[in-house]
Design a protein around this motif. Sequence first.
Motif, PDB file in Angstrom:
ATOM      1  N   ALA A 111       4.539  23.604 -73.485  1.00 16.29           N
ATOM      2  CA  ALA A 111       4.743  23.185 -74.843  1.00 16.29           C
ATOM      3  C   ALA A 111       3.461  24.338 -75.564  1.00 16.29           C
ATOM      4  O   ALA A 111       3.900  24.669 -76.708  1.00 16.29           O
ATOM      5  CB  ALA A 111       4.193  21.809 -75.207  1.00 16.29           C
ATOM      6  N   SER A 112       2.360  24.231 -74.941  1.00 13.23           N
ATOM      7  CA  SER A 112       1.350  25.174 -75.486  1.00 13.23           C
ATOM      8  C   SER A 112       1.684  26.545 -75.717  1.00 13.23           C
ATOM      9  O   SER A 112       1.507  27.347 -76.654  1.00 13.23           O
ATOM     10  CB  SER A 112       0.075  25.320 -74.927  1.00 13.23           C
ATOM     11  N   ARG A 113       2.452  27.048 -74.671  1.00  8.76           N
ATOM     12  CA  ARG A 113       3.000  28.517 -74.647  1.00  8.76           C
ATOM     13  C   ARG A 113       4.099  28.496 -75.747  1.00  8.76           C
ATOM     14  O   ARG A 113       4.274  29.741 -76.489  1.00  8.76           O
ATOM     15  CB  ARG A 113       3.597  28.843 -73.363  1.00  8.76           C
ATOM     16  N   HIS A 138      -3.137  22.382 -79.342  1.00  7.56           N
ATOM     17  CA  HIS A 138      -3.394  23.207 -80.340  1.00  7.56           C
ATOM     18  C   HIS A 138      -3.560  22.784 -81.641  1.00  7.56           C
ATOM     19  O   HIS A 138      -3.613  23.690 -82.617  1.00  7.56           O
ATOM     20  CB  HIS A 138      -1.602  24.007 -80.444  1.00  7.56           C
ATOM     21  N   MET A 139      -3.504  21.353 -81.886  1.00 10.16           N
ATOM     22  CA  MET A 139      -3.291  20.759 -83.172  1.00 10.16           C
ATOM     23  C   MET A 139      -4.951  20.789 -83.987  1.00 10.16           C
ATOM     24  O   MET A 139      -5.710  20.372 -83.196  1.00 10.16           O
ATOM     25  CB  MET A 139      -2.861  19.190 -83.017  1.00 10.16           C
ATOM     26  N   LYS A 195      12.911  30.154 -67.967  1.00  7.89           N
ATOM     27  CA  LYS A 195      13.854  31.182 -67.771  1.00  7.89           C
ATOM     28  C   LYS A 195      14.632  31.264 -68.947  1.00  7.89           C
ATOM     29  O   LYS A 195      15.046  32.630 -69.278  1.00  7.89           O
ATOM     30  CB  LYS A 195      14.731  31.081 -66.407  1.00  7.89           C
ATOM     31  N   LYS A 196      14.978  30.327 -69.506  1.00  7.57           N
ATOM     32  CA  LYS A 196      15.890  30.483 -70.823  1.00  7.57           C
ATOM     33  C   LYS A 196      15.226  30.807 -72.171  1.00  7.57           C
ATOM     34  O   LYS A 196      15.785  31.288 -73.011  1.00  7.57           O
ATOM     35  CB  LYS A 196      16.578  29.107 -71.158  1.00  7.57           C
ATOM     36  N   THR A 197      13.857  30.677 -72.100  1.00  8.48           N
ATOM     37  CA  THR A 197      13.054  30.698 -73.418  1.00  8.48           C
ATOM     38  C   THR A 197      12.104  32.181 -73.168  1.00  8.48           C
ATOM     39  O   THR A 197      11.641  32.625 -74.273  1.00  8.48           O
ATOM     40  CB  THR A 197      12.063  29.664 -73.691  1.00  8.48           C
ATOM     41  N   CYS A 198      11.944  32.704 -72.241  1.00  7.70           N
ATOM     42  CA  CYS A 198      11.050  33.917 -71.859  1.00  7.70           C
ATOM     43  C   CYS A 198      11.942  35.061 -72.051  1.00  7.70           C
ATOM     44  O   CYS A 198      12.902  35.303 -72.038  1.00  7.70           O
ATOM     45  CB  CYS A 198      10.666  33.981 -70.309  1.00  7.70           C
TER      46      CYS A 198
END
Length: 557
Positions: free
Chosen positions: A248-250, A459-460, A554-557
């Motif tokens: 999630a941070s990425r 991240h917040m 693999k789908k989001t990179c």
Amino acid sequence: MKFSEMPYKRVDMDEVEKKYRDIIDRTKKASSGDEQFEIHKEYYKFSGDVETNITLASIRHGIDTTDEFYEKENDYCDEILPVIQKYENEYAKVLYESPYRDVLEKKIGKVTFKNIEIALKAFDEKIIPLMQEENALISKYTKLIATAKIPFDGETYNLSLMTKFTTSSDRETRKRAWKAMSDYFLSVTDEIDEIYDQMVKNRTRQAKMLGYDNYIELAYYRMNRNCYDQAMVENFRRQIKESFVPFASRLHERRRERIGVDSLKFYDNGVYFKNGNPAPTGTPEEILQAGQKMYHELSKETGEFFDFMMENELFDVFGRKTKQQGGYMTYLPNYKSPFIFANFNGTSGDVDVITHECGHAFQGYLLRNEEIREYADITMETAEIHSMSMEYFTYGWMDLFFGDRKDDYLKMHFEDAAIFVPYGCMVDEFQHRVYARPEMTPAERKAVWAELEKEYRPHMDYDNDPFYANGGFWQRQSHIFQCPFYYIDYVLASICAMQFKVMMDEDFKKAWENYLKLCNLSARDFFVNVIRESGLNSPFEDGCIRELVEKLEKKTC
């Protein structure tokens, strides 16, 4: 029958008691399991009448919280529900202790009897006054939030209608909008603290009166957790911290780069594109029409379902200033009708209603003619798989709602679903810690929330906001007040729905067949068994989260 034509009749508690007594007495005297089952079918009809009228009162109160008649009816229902639960438990205990239980188990399922066992652990007549007080506190919080009046740019808005400003493409606008929201919550935070403090103490007293150390065990029973426990949930949250929080941070970092800011602030939360989040291109009426077209093309079953909903006025989704906040699907047994309640506000969330809540409603529609009503009595983590998975199954039709920004919506939707997972676990851990130490002060509870933010949402950055930076964000989360310990169900379901997404990316037909199997299995078996039968891995198993994250990346990179 059209919703506007459904008659409402106040539940007469004298009649209710008389009918329960009759059913209980005849069940005790029955000479066979078959005879008990015939009486049980009478119970379906009777309890359906009661549930339908209570649900009508709740819906119509939510439609207009200033309607004095339905406000009084809703208050009345808050009072009688614990008493009805007392009768429900008495009847359930008779079934549970029946000498013909083997026959009944074949008729209404083993899961039913496990649920009865749990229900008996979660209730005693002596806690009815506390349950009534708890319901009144929930209604008090709900009304406070529903009637919020937030001045912004010369107009006054409720919380739902502020969303279009808090997600504006103009950073200064959304900063001011978040400040307006913060100012409102700061003005009522002491009142919310007091309500919640009373809730925590009330629920803790209920638990102790039933013999539990604290409310957590009682809450698990009330959530009908019939196949997993607190230790399994803790292990699940551990896996989320280890594997999903970094993922999630990425995603947050990619979002930061995409919207072009040096660092993410809290008022950037929920913003995914520099030119603004994709919004539906049509009017609310056109969104419903597009939904009808989409569901006709998805499958024969979904097309018939959506027609039924439209023809019978089973959507109340347009935002109004006096309407209860939030959205939900509920069911009206006498009319075999799901009902969807929401607040359209001109954002992509309007489309999410047509996918998420329709996932719930579609499953309810599929089970509408099932004689054994216990098979429709699904636990909430199962129910949320139906809704969250439908969001993914409808990806191929998003051009109907977003036009040439379809791809932007899909990116936003997936990222939003992914970054919710840590947040949902944070809400769950917050509640575990609060109810483990009910003596905490309001300030200590806010400190716990602020601490968990660093673990789950590193991240917040609240930029020293006087409300949010001091751990106040949880006061916006209605589930914490209305349905304690519910939120982890969303997270478990989201992990299962993401597995369906991976599956449908490889073979859509197979994934849809497995989804229909899941819907139709309903409560015929326990959650951990139903998901396996539907081709999914258990979220509780070590390695499940890590493996899923690897496939998703693999789908989001």
